[in-house]
Scaffold this motif. Sequence first.
Motif, PDB file in Angstrom:
ATOM      1  N   ARG A   1       0.839  -1.201   0.000  1.00  0.00           N
ATOM      2  CA  ARG A   1       0.000   0.000   0.000  1.00  0.00           C
ATOM      3  C   ARG A   1       0.874   1.251   0.000  1.00  0.00           C
ATOM      4  O   ARG A   1       1.871   1.336   0.713  1.00  0.00           O
ATOM      5  CB  ARG A   1      -0.933   0.001   1.209  1.00  0.00           C
ATOM      6  CG  ARG A   1      -1.978   1.113   1.184  1.00  0.00           C
ATOM      7  CD  ARG A   1      -3.067   0.841   2.213  1.00  0.00           C
ATOM      8  NE  ARG A   1      -2.560   0.980   3.568  1.00  0.00           N
ATOM      9  CZ  ARG A   1      -2.553   2.148   4.245  1.00  0.00           C
ATOM     10  NH1 ARG A   1      -2.992   3.248   3.666  1.00  0.00           N
ATOM     11  NH2 ARG A   1      -2.107   2.184   5.481  1.00  0.00           N
TER      12      ARG A   1
ATOM     13  N   GLU B   1       0.908   5.744  -0.120  1.00  0.00           N
ATOM     14  CA  GLU B   1       0.188   6.983   0.125  1.00  0.00           C
ATOM     15  C   GLU B   1       1.001   8.129  -0.470  1.00  0.00           C
ATOM     16  O   GLU B   1       2.164   7.941  -0.848  1.00  0.00           O
ATOM     17  CB  GLU B   1      -0.036   7.196   1.621  1.00  0.00           C
ATOM     18  CG  GLU B   1       1.251   7.334   2.418  1.00  0.00           C
ATOM     19  CD  GLU B   1       0.988   7.405   3.919  1.00  0.00           C
ATOM     20  OE1 GLU B   1      -0.116   7.032   4.348  1.00  0.00           O
ATOM     21  OE2 GLU B   1       1.909   7.839   4.652  1.00  0.00           O
ATOM     22  N   LYS B   2       0.398   9.296  -0.577  1.00  0.00           N
ATOM     23  CA  LYS B   2       1.089  10.435  -1.183  1.00  0.00           C
ATOM     24  C   LYS B   2       2.018  11.085  -0.162  1.00  0.00           C
ATOM     25  O   LYS B   2       1.632  11.381   0.962  1.00  0.00           O
ATOM     26  CB  LYS B   2       0.081  11.458  -1.704  1.00  0.00           C
ATOM     27  CG  LYS B   2      -0.675  10.991  -2.932  1.00  0.00           C
ATOM     28  CD  LYS B   2      -1.594  12.078  -3.458  1.00  0.00           C
ATOM     29  CE  LYS B   2      -2.309  11.616  -4.723  1.00  0.00           C
ATOM     30  NZ  LYS B   2      -3.216  12.657  -5.251  1.00  0.00           N
TER      31      LYS B   2
ATOM     32  N   PRO C   1       4.451   8.946  -4.456  1.00  0.00           N
ATOM     33  CA  PRO C   1       4.007   7.834  -3.603  1.00  0.00           C
ATOM     34  C   PRO C   1       5.113   7.327  -2.684  1.00  0.00           C
ATOM     35  O   PRO C   1       6.280   7.232  -3.071  1.00  0.00           O
ATOM     36  CB  PRO C   1       3.607   6.756  -4.614  1.00  0.00           C
ATOM     37  CG  PRO C   1       3.277   7.507  -5.868  1.00  0.00           C
ATOM     38  CD  PRO C   1       4.242   8.658  -5.888  1.00  0.00           C
TER      39      PRO C   1
ATOM     40  N   ALA D   1       3.037   3.222   2.814  1.00  0.00           N
ATOM     41  CA  ALA D   1       2.100   3.735   3.811  1.00  0.00           C
ATOM     42  C   ALA D   1       2.452   3.306   5.230  1.00  0.00           C
ATOM     43  O   ALA D   1       2.007   3.926   6.197  1.00  0.00           O
ATOM     44  CB  ALA D   1       0.681   3.284   3.460  1.00  0.00           C
TER      45      ALA D   1
END
Length: 216
Positions: free
Chosen positions: A131, A133-134, A140, A143
Amino acid sequence: MANDHDGDSPAQYSSPPRFMHELDPEFRPPLSDWTDVRRWRKAERERLIAARLAVSADARAAMSLRIAQGLDAVIGEISGRMVSLYWPFRGEPDLRPWMASINERGGRTALPIVVEKGQPLIFRAYKPGDRLEKGVWNIPIPAEGDPVLPDIVISPIVGIDPSHYRLGYGGGFFDRTLAAMPFKPLVIGVGYEMQRIDTIYPQPHDIPMDRIVTEA
């Protein structure tokens, strides 16, 4: 006999004096002041990124494949080793397929994360499918997961000089990170042949790459 000129009037020449930038358009005057170096780096950074983005996506994909092959040749056996890569940004070589192959061959991969301005990066383990996230600049990042220490750091370049000094994006994250690591990883700069320049006017805080890999 009269003198060619006397001390009260300037000497006359058959043509005006010439300067190096007129004789050689590629001439770069030496820069010693950090303010001038920063100004020059900013302009050179913009020029090199624009040139990189002007290359077609297909051509960049082909060059990225050759860079991945070159990395395999430089690194050798990958099993059991942790490699930090990067998420491609603004026309950088896309090594995500190579990242997947590292994990398939028994290696591990990680991505760098900006914690805050003026601080070293941290590395977090990542493999394709985890996974994301920004992060900063919407790039990216993994996460979740604890920080890791890579054995090999792959760093994209904006420009590179013959002494393997890297022109980056100007944040200083890379140099601070290497200086703070408890051991020296193998550091490989990756980019395109078009990004080779005569000098980045290296400063005391700049850390050179161990190796450079391009499509050539």
